[in-house]
Design an enzyme around this catalytic site. Structure first.
Site, PDB file in Angstrom:
ATOM      1  N   GLU A 329      52.053  25.137  58.637  1.00 31.46           N
ATOM      2  CA  GLU A 329      52.245  26.149  58.691  1.00 31.46           C
ATOM      3  C   GLU A 329      53.065  26.839  58.446  1.00 31.46           C
ATOM      4  O   GLU A 329      54.165  27.150  58.009  1.00 31.46           O
ATOM      5  CB  GLU A 329      52.847  25.947  60.898  1.00 31.46           C
ATOM      6  N   CYS A 330      52.749  28.123  57.870  1.00 31.90           N
ATOM      7  CA  CYS A 330      53.673  29.169  57.377  1.00 31.90           C
ATOM      8  C   CYS A 330      54.328  28.694  55.994  1.00 31.90           C
ATOM      9  O   CYS A 330      54.140  28.562  55.274  1.00 31.90           O
ATOM     10  CB  CYS A 330      54.596  29.885  58.954  1.00 31.90           C
TER      11      CYS A 330
END
Length: 457
Positions: A329-330
């Site tokens: 994620e991210c």
């Protein structure tokens, strides 16, 4: 019962008030569970640093109303006191047009009394109009009392009290301007707890402030959980845990620290053994890992250290190319790119699994996202719709073709775009997910991990 800390707008001091209350309770060795309205990661880190318990996010966009009730009830029943920190202004919702996902929404949903924090630094008699407006705007809400923050002097306090007296709203806390405690911040909010060497001193300051600034005889009955409702059943587990625990490597250090405790709980409940490791300092992955999980964080601030740990990068790349199921994620996505260009324009080599470069910039990408899966991935089949959120100041030089997601903002009229990578057994995206109410997502991920484990000697 518990107490919800709300503000008349952002920046009035909700977090300071919340942390001061939590720190005082902890100093008195009273067990307290905290919650945070919305998708934020960093404020909950401070809650946990004070209480020693993971703070739970209450977000109906990312999860559901039913999940919020279940989460709040089950966790608050384990302690003597519970406290919820709100988000933005009391009535500010996800769309701005109504109060869905606002602090007020959560207060109604959980039937919680509200402690309203007012910034009095530029108010005298007008404070009564502000307090009256917030109390009368939604008759379903119970404003249990006020906290007067940033009071300038005793004369100023007398004026505020005189103005508020006709409202019969208890003043349950008074914080003066000289009481201000500074928590450092930067481009995505507060500096995380792991980067504050003076954290314990800060907590001690907050505890002293909390003990001195509040009407505790009136507050404690509002905070008690003695009348908490019957616990809700947890979300059903999609299938029995595997006979042998799956070992899952979780990147967790100063660069990668954005994880919802509920997500980690789901993995545990589904039979995973969580192995925490550091891409900053560890030369290899934890032994026996069958899957990788990279949360968000601040890889841009530690890009030099991440780049220098060449051994860890090679271990991650080899595992992913061998087909080890991976969720990023991210910040995790940025780490898996070919390189990362920081705010000073320096280019740092990263893992190199994704053929793109993450470039830091001034523009903040922020908001809820409706994501429609365009491909099968280790987390979800094609056609699945999930709600998540984005919060970053980086962009990619090359976008995937085809993309993992078709994404759109919370407003149905917002533009549709493509985002996210899906290759090998990797699911990488800027979109943060909370798995509350969607246990089929971690269950599918662990199914992929189990299949991978069976192929290994």
């Amino acid at each position: 019962m518990a107490l919800l800390i709300a503000g008349e707008r952002s920046g009035v001091g909700k977090t300071t008030v919340t942390l001061a209350l939590l720190a005082a309770l902890q100093r008195w060795q009273l067990s307290v569970q905290s919650f945070k309205v919305g998708p934020d990661y960093i404020d909950p880190m401070f809650h946990q640093a004070v209480t020693g318990r993971p703070c739970r996010n209450l977000d109906p966009v990312l999860t559901s109303e039913a999940y919020i009730q279940q989460c709040f009830s089950n966790h608050s029943r384990k302690v003597d006191y519970a406290l919820v920190e709100g988000v933005m202004g009391l009535f500010d919702g996800a769309s701005g047009a109504d109060d869905w996902a606002s602090t007020a929404h959560i207060a109604r949903l959980l039937n919680l009394p509200i402690l309203l924090v007012l910034d009095c630094s530029r108010l005298s008699r007008s404070v009564a109009a502000v307090a009256h407006g917030y109390r009368s705007f939604d008759p379903q809400l119970q404003i249990a009392g006020l906290v007067l923050n940033r009071v300038g002097s005793e004369r100023h306090l007398d004026l505020l009290k005189t103005a508020l007296a006709p409202l019969n709203l208890p003043i349950l806390g008074i914080l003066h301007r000289h009481d201000a405690i500074t928590i450092p911040d930067r481009h995505l909010g507060l500096v995380p707890t792991a980067e504050l060497p003076e954290l314990q001193h800060l907590i001690d300051q907050l505890a002293s402030l909390g003990q001195q600034s509040f009407n505790w005889p009136h507050l404690l009955p509002l905070l008690t959980t003695a009348s908490s409702p019957t616990p809700y059943p947890p979300p059903p587990i999609p299938h029995p845990p595997p006979p042998h625990p799956l070992r899952l490597a979780i990147a967790h250090d100063r660069a990668f620290s954005f994880y919802y405790p509920d997500n980690l709980d789901f993995l545990n409940q589904l039979g995973a053994e969580l192995l925490f490791w550091s891409p900053l300092t560890d030369p290899d992955l934890p032994p026996g890992a069958s899957g990788l999980y990279f949360g968000g964080g601040f890889p841009e601030l530690f890009a030099a250290e991440l780049s220098e740990n060449w051994a860890a990068q090679q271990a991650v790349k080899a595992a992913i190319l061998a087909g080890m199921p991976t969720y990023a994620e991210c910040g995790g996505l940025m780490y898996l790119a070919e390189s990362l260009i920081d705010f000073e324009g320096q280019n740092w080599k990263m893992v190199g699994v994704l053929p793109t470069t993450a470039v830091m910039g001034k523009r903040l990408t922020l908001g809820y996202r409706r994501a429609l899966a365009q491909q099968d991935s280790p987390l979800m089949p094609i056609g699945t719709t999930v709600w998540g959120h984005e919060f970053h100041r980086s962009s990619l030089t090359l976008l995937p073709q085809p993309a993992l997601y078709q994404i759109q903002g919370y407003d149905p009229a917002s533009a549709v775009s493509q985002e996210g990578w899906c290759q090998y057994q990797l699911h990488a995206s800027y979109v943060h997910l909370h798995w509350g109410g969607r246990p089929e997502i971690p269950a599918r991920f662990l199914d992929y991990c189990a299949r991978f484990a069976q192929t290994q000697p």
